[in-house]
Design a protein around this motif. Structure first.
Motif, short mmCIF file in Angstrom:
data_model
loop_
_atom_site.label_atom_id
_atom_site.label_comp_id
_atom_site.label_asym_id
_atom_site.label_seq_id
_atom_site.Cartn_x
_atom_site.Cartn_y
_atom_site.Cartn_z
N GLY A 8 -9.40 -15.57 -3.06
CA GLY A 8 -8.43 -16.25 -3.92
C GLY A 8 -7.04 -16.24 -3.31
O GLY A 8 -6.51 -15.17 -2.98
N SER A 9 -6.45 -17.43 -3.18
CA SER A 9 -5.12 -17.53 -2.57
C SER A 9 -4.09 -18.05 -3.54
O SER A 9 -3.22 -18.85 -3.19
N GLY A 10 -4.18 -17.59 -4.79
CA GLY A 10 -3.09 -17.81 -5.72
C GLY A 10 -1.99 -16.81 -5.46
O GLY A 10 -2.04 -16.04 -4.49
N VAL A 11 -0.99 -16.78 -6.32
CA VAL A 11 0.14 -15.89 -6.06
C VAL A 11 -0.25 -14.42 -6.13
O VAL A 11 0.35 -13.58 -5.45
N ILE A 12 -1.25 -14.07 -6.93
CA ILE A 12 -1.69 -12.68 -6.99
C ILE A 12 -2.35 -12.28 -5.68
O ILE A 12 -2.00 -11.27 -5.05
N GLY A 13 -3.34 -13.06 -5.23
CA GLY A 13 -4.03 -12.74 -3.99
C GLY A 13 -3.09 -12.71 -2.80
O GLY A 13 -3.16 -11.81 -1.95
N MET A 14 -2.20 -13.70 -2.71
CA MET A 14 -1.29 -13.74 -1.56
C MET A 14 -0.23 -12.64 -1.62
O MET A 14 0.21 -12.14 -0.58
N SER A 15 0.18 -12.24 -2.82
CA SER A 15 1.14 -11.13 -2.94
C SER A 15 0.51 -9.82 -2.49
O SER A 15 1.17 -8.99 -1.86
N ILE A 16 -0.76 -9.63 -2.81
CA ILE A 16 -1.47 -8.43 -2.33
C ILE A 16 -1.57 -8.46 -0.81
O ILE A 16 -1.32 -7.45 -0.14
N ALA A 17 -1.93 -9.62 -0.27
CA ALA A 17 -2.04 -9.75 1.19
C ALA A 17 -0.71 -9.49 1.87
O ALA A 17 -0.64 -8.79 2.90
N ARG A 18 0.36 -10.02 1.30
CA ARG A 18 1.69 -9.84 1.90
C ARG A 18 2.11 -8.37 1.87
O ARG A 18 2.62 -7.84 2.86
N ALA A 19 1.89 -7.71 0.73
CA ALA A 19 2.26 -6.30 0.61
C ALA A 19 1.42 -5.44 1.55
O ALA A 19 1.93 -4.51 2.18
N LEU A 20 0.13 -5.73 1.66
CA LEU A 20 -0.73 -4.98 2.58
C LEU A 20 -0.26 -5.12 4.02
O LEU A 20 -0.23 -4.15 4.78
N SER A 21 0.11 -6.34 4.39
CA SER A 21 0.53 -6.57 5.77
C SER A 21 1.84 -5.86 6.07
O SER A 21 2.10 -5.48 7.22
N ASP A 22 2.68 -5.65 5.06
CA ASP A 22 3.94 -4.94 5.24
C ASP A 22 3.73 -3.42 5.29
O ASP A 22 4.52 -2.71 5.91
N LYS A 23 2.72 -2.93 4.59
CA LYS A 23 2.54 -1.48 4.44
C LYS A 23 1.57 -0.86 5.46
O LYS A 23 1.51 0.36 5.57
N SER A 24 0.79 -1.68 6.13
CA SER A 24 -0.24 -1.11 7.01
C SER A 24 -0.52 -2.05 8.17
O SER A 24 -0.03 -3.18 8.22
N ASN A 25 -1.33 -1.57 9.09
CA ASN A 25 -1.78 -2.38 10.22
C ASN A 25 -3.18 -2.92 9.99
O ASN A 25 -3.89 -3.25 10.94
N SER A 26 -3.56 -3.02 8.73
CA SER A 26 -4.91 -3.46 8.38
C SER A 26 -5.13 -4.91 8.81
O SER A 26 -4.21 -5.73 8.80
N SER A 27 -6.39 -5.20 9.18
CA SER A 27 -6.78 -6.59 9.40
C SER A 27 -7.14 -7.19 8.04
O SER A 27 -7.92 -6.63 7.28
N ILE A 28 -6.53 -8.33 7.72
CA ILE A 28 -6.61 -8.90 6.38
C ILE A 28 -7.03 -10.36 6.47
O ILE A 28 -6.55 -11.10 7.34
N ALA A 29 -7.87 -10.77 5.54
CA ALA A 29 -8.24 -12.18 5.44
C ALA A 29 -8.14 -12.62 3.98
O ALA A 29 -8.38 -11.83 3.06
#
Length: 368
Positions: free
Chosen positions: A8-29
């Motif tokens: 899901g790429s609504g604002v909830i899904g993308m906000s989680i992805a954005r925060a994850l990318s800022d907080k960790s080096n995780s690979s995210i899709a």
């Protein structure tokens, strides 16, 4: 193999992805069966009504207040990252009783809000006229919430999408997830094009999230509410404040002398497009409260499906080991997206539930 895959790429899904990318080096899709943000996110009014929706203190109210505070800085950060202005403004919100039967409800809300915020004011006819430059007709009862603002939901969605792309998040568009299967220490995510693997999965598919939940008790709690919206243009009307009526109709002033008028509410309706009845109701309600809008041009009309759960209480839970469900934010998805992104990313990274989210479990054992 991804560390985290978000459906899901609504604002909830993308906000989680954005925060994850800022907080960790995780690979995210992020995977979406449509164009990112095509449904509720892209088409929302963009209201940041942290106080508008509540008449009692609750964890959801606390989340809303905290999340609203992020938007000024978030707007600046997204502009720096993407050069997209999400048009954050904080001119306040006027809430009005639609009929005499709603006066008691609005007075109860005013009592609660004014106890926590001395800037919330009751409005009589004279003060309403002064605040709104004479454009809003007084009906029954009104209060003013000065800190509730708004953004451009379409531009916010686009900015989040560009932000996560710049941060290296992989995106799979027009790719439908058909099944999620747990393996020993990862998940198989079957899609319309391929099979992906991830150590952790977040289902943030809005009103369609129930399609991927195997637990029928949980899935049955999630549905959609269709909302229809009109975009009016009127170069003669100079109204800054958002107007929200207790019957659910709202008018959100936008840039270029445009006014977003929403929203009808049709439960369990997943159809696309507006109805003549809905369009008439929206236009008539808007012009009843702001008569000058009668001369407006209708320049656009659309519908969206908002994710709904019982009592309008969202679900944020780890429903299986490493499988997270985040949905049901209804009218507050835009508002809550920054705080949800922050809290869910912390939960995913630290494997520990943030205390404020304990009340949002899918299987609720206490009265909300």
């Amino acid at each position: 193999m991804y560390d985290v895959l978000i459906v899901g790429s609504g604002v909830i899904g993308m906000s989680i992805a954005r925060a994850l990318s800022d907080k960790s080096n995780s690979s995210i899709a992020v995977v979406d069966r449509d164009v990112p943000g095509l449904h509720a996110s892209y088409k929302a009014g963009g209201m940041l009504g942290a106080q508008n929706e509540f008449e009692n203190y609750s964890p959801l109210y606390e989340l809303a207040i905290h999340s609203r505070r992020y938007f000024k800085d978030l707007a600046e950060d997204l502009y720096d990252e993407t050069n997209i202005d999400i048009e954050f403004v904080s001119h306040g919100l006027i809430k009005m009783a639609s009929n005499i039967n709603d006066i008691a409800h609005l007075n109860k809300q005013y009592t609660f809000l004014s106890q926590h915020d001395e800037h919330v004011k009751a409005l009589d006819k004279s003060s309403l006229q002064s605040l709104s430059n004479g454009y809003i007709d007084f009906h029954n009862q009104a209060i003013y919430i000065p800190d509730d603002g708004q953004i451009n939901a379409s531009k916010y969605t686009k900015a989040l999408l560009e932000s996560i792309t710049n941060k290296g998040v992989d995106r799979f568009c027009k790719t439908e997830v058909t099944n999620i299967t747990k393996k020993r220490d990862y998940y198989n995510i079957e899609t319309s094009h391929d099979v992906l693997q991830a150590k952790k999965v977040v289902i943030a598919g809005g009103a369609w999230s129930h399609e991927l939940i195997h637990d029928s008790t949980v899935a049955s709690q999630i549905t959609g509410v269709k909302g229809e919206v009109l975009l009016l243009e009127n170069k003669q009307v100079d109204l800054k404040q958002t107007l929200f009526m207790t019957n659910g109709c709202y008018i959100v002033p936008k840039a270029k002398n445009r006014f977003l008028v929403g929203a009808t509410s049709y439960m369990n309706d997943f159809s696309v497009g507006t109805s003549k009845e809905g369009e008439s109701w929206l236009f008539n309600e808007a012009t009843q409260y702001v008569p000058a809008l009668k001369s407006s041009n209708v320049i656009h009309k659309w519908s969206g499906i908002r994710p709904y759960t019982e009592n309008e209480w969202p679900i944020m839970d780890e429903v299986d080991d490493g499988l997270f469900l985040v949905t049901g934010h209804y009218r507050n998805g835009i508002l809550l997206s920054p705080i949800i992104g922050k809290l869910m990313s912390e939960w995913i990274i630290n494997d520990h539930t943030p205390s404020i989210l304990e009340r949002f479990k899918a299987k609720r054992s206490v009265e909300l």
